[in-house]
Design a protein around this motif. Sequence first.
Motif, PDB file in Angstrom:
ATOM      1  N   ALA A  50       0.830  -1.203   0.000  1.00 23.61           N
ATOM      2  CA  ALA A  50       0.000   0.000   0.000  1.00 23.61           C
ATOM      3  C   ALA A  50       0.870   1.260   0.000  1.00 23.61           C
ATOM      4  O   ALA A  50       0.632   2.197  -0.774  1.00 23.61           O
ATOM      5  CB  ALA A  50      -0.931  -0.007   1.210  1.00 23.61           C
ATOM      6  N   ARG A  51       1.897   1.260   0.868  1.00 26.86           N
ATOM      7  CA  ARG A  51       2.829   2.400   0.928  1.00 26.86           C
ATOM      8  C   ARG A  51       3.507   2.633  -0.421  1.00 26.86           C
ATOM      9  O   ARG A  51       3.585   3.757  -0.909  1.00 26.86           O
ATOM     10  CB  ARG A  51       3.900   2.145   1.991  1.00 26.86           C
ATOM     11  CG  ARG A  51       3.771   2.924   3.251  1.00 26.86           C
ATOM     12  CD  ARG A  51       4.986   2.829   4.142  1.00 26.86           C
ATOM     13  NE  ARG A  51       5.656   1.542   4.205  1.00 26.86           N
ATOM     14  CZ  ARG A  51       5.309   0.538   5.006  1.00 26.86           C
ATOM     15  NH1 ARG A  51       4.287   0.648   5.820  1.00 26.86           N
ATOM     16  NH2 ARG A  51       5.995  -0.577   5.012  1.00 26.86           N
ATOM     17  N   ASN A  53       2.535   2.006  -3.263  1.00 29.20           N
ATOM     18  CA  ASN A  53       1.589   2.468  -4.278  1.00 29.20           C
ATOM     19  C   ASN A  53       0.931   3.790  -3.900  1.00 29.20           C
ATOM     20  O   ASN A  53      -0.080   4.184  -4.477  1.00 29.20           O
ATOM     21  CB  ASN A  53       0.545   1.386  -4.549  1.00 29.20           C
ATOM     22  CG  ASN A  53       1.129   0.259  -5.370  1.00 29.20           C
ATOM     23  OD1 ASN A  53       1.304   0.402  -6.568  1.00 29.20           O
ATOM     24  ND2 ASN A  53       1.460  -0.853  -4.727  1.00 29.20           N
ATOM     25  N   GLY A  54       1.511   4.489  -2.908  1.00 32.76           N
ATOM     26  CA  GLY A  54       1.078   5.824  -2.580  1.00 32.76           C
ATOM     27  C   GLY A  54      -0.053   5.955  -1.577  1.00 32.76           C
ATOM     28  O   GLY A  54      -0.529   7.057  -1.325  1.00 32.76           O
ATOM     29  N   ALA A  55      -0.480   4.862  -0.975  1.00 31.31           N
ATOM     30  CA  ALA A  55      -1.553   4.930   0.020  1.00 31.31           C
ATOM     31  C   ALA A  55      -0.998   5.405   1.356  1.00 31.31           C
ATOM     32  O   ALA A  55       0.169   5.175   1.672  1.00 31.31           O
ATOM     33  CB  ALA A  55      -2.217   3.574   0.189  1.00 31.31           C
ATOM     34  N   ASP A  56      -1.838   6.061   2.127  1.00 29.39           N
ATOM     35  CA  ASP A  56      -1.413   6.452   3.468  1.00 29.39           C
ATOM     36  C   ASP A  56      -2.066   5.581   4.543  1.00 29.39           C
ATOM     37  O   ASP A  56      -1.691   5.640   5.703  1.00 29.39           O
ATOM     38  CB  ASP A  56      -1.687   7.936   3.731  1.00 29.39           C
ATOM     39  CG  ASP A  56      -3.171   8.278   3.709  1.00 29.39           C
ATOM     40  OD1 ASP A  56      -3.988   7.433   3.327  1.00 29.39           O
ATOM     41  OD2 ASP A  56      -3.496   9.422   4.074  1.00 29.39           O
ATOM     42  N   LEU A  58      -4.696   1.695   5.101  1.00 31.87           N
ATOM     43  CA  LEU A  58      -5.557   0.614   4.624  1.00 31.87           C
ATOM     44  C   LEU A  58      -6.908   0.756   5.299  1.00 31.87           C
ATOM     45  O   LEU A  58      -6.980   1.087   6.484  1.00 31.87           O
ATOM     46  CB  LEU A  58      -4.972  -0.760   4.997  1.00 31.87           C
ATOM     47  CG  LEU A  58      -3.678  -1.181   4.332  1.00 31.87           C
ATOM     48  CD1 LEU A  58      -3.195  -2.491   4.929  1.00 31.87           C
ATOM     49  CD2 LEU A  58      -3.879  -1.326   2.835  1.00 31.87           C
ATOM     50  N   ARG A  59      -7.969   0.505   4.554  1.00 28.29           N
ATOM     51  CA  ARG A  59      -9.311   0.407   5.129  1.00 28.29           C
ATOM     52  C   ARG A  59      -9.621  -1.070   5.217  1.00 28.29           C
ATOM     53  O   ARG A  59      -9.525  -1.791   4.223  1.00 28.29           O
ATOM     54  CB  ARG A  59     -10.334   1.102   4.230  1.00 28.29           C
ATOM     55  CG  ARG A  59     -10.241   2.602   4.256  1.00 28.29           C
ATOM     56  CD  ARG A  59     -11.173   3.248   3.253  1.00 28.29           C
ATOM     57  NE  ARG A  59     -12.395   2.515   3.027  1.00 28.29           N
ATOM     58  CZ  ARG A  59     -13.618   2.986   3.236  1.00 28.29           C
ATOM     59  NH1 ARG A  59     -13.775   4.212   3.658  1.00 28.29           N
ATOM     60  NH2 ARG A  59     -14.677   2.254   2.990  1.00 28.29           N
ATOM     61  N   ARG A  94      -9.250   1.769  10.105  1.00 30.94           N
ATOM     62  CA  ARG A  94      -8.261   2.531   9.328  1.00 30.94           C
ATOM     63  C   ARG A  94      -6.906   2.226   9.926  1.00 30.94           C
ATOM     64  O   ARG A  94      -6.676   2.434  11.112  1.00 30.94           O
ATOM     65  CB  ARG A  94      -8.534   4.024   9.396  1.00 30.94           C
ATOM     66  CG  ARG A  94      -7.555   4.827   8.544  1.00 30.94           C
ATOM     67  CD  ARG A  94      -7.821   6.332   8.633  1.00 30.94           C
ATOM     68  NE  ARG A  94      -6.970   7.065   7.713  1.00 30.94           N
ATOM     69  CZ  ARG A  94      -5.685   7.364   7.917  1.00 30.94           C
ATOM     70  NH1 ARG A  94      -5.096   6.991   9.040  1.00 30.94           N
ATOM     71  NH2 ARG A  94      -4.982   8.029   7.025  1.00 30.94           N
TER      72      ARG A  94
END
Length: 97
Positions: A50-51, A53-56, A58-59, A94
Amino acid sequence: MSLTIRAAGADEADTLSTIAMTAKASWGYHPDHMGHGIGDVLLRHAMACARENGADALRIVSDPNAETFYAKYGAERVDMVPSQPEGRELPLLRLPV
């Protein structure tokens, strides 16, 4: 423990579905395999992907019995959502990555 994570093939869908449904009976793993760090490895891998790929964050729509597992990594409940199939509500978490 050595664990290799790889992409599943489309031809493995039926087998993986069977494994998932069987594992659900013990909240994710056969009881003999629980407590050996497999969930830790898988969650950390998901967080890293996730990191990358630019996510801050996870939901996670969590099973209520797994919420404490995710909380150990910093996940916080942000809402409750209807389950599928309907009949109960599940925690929406979150988890910062």
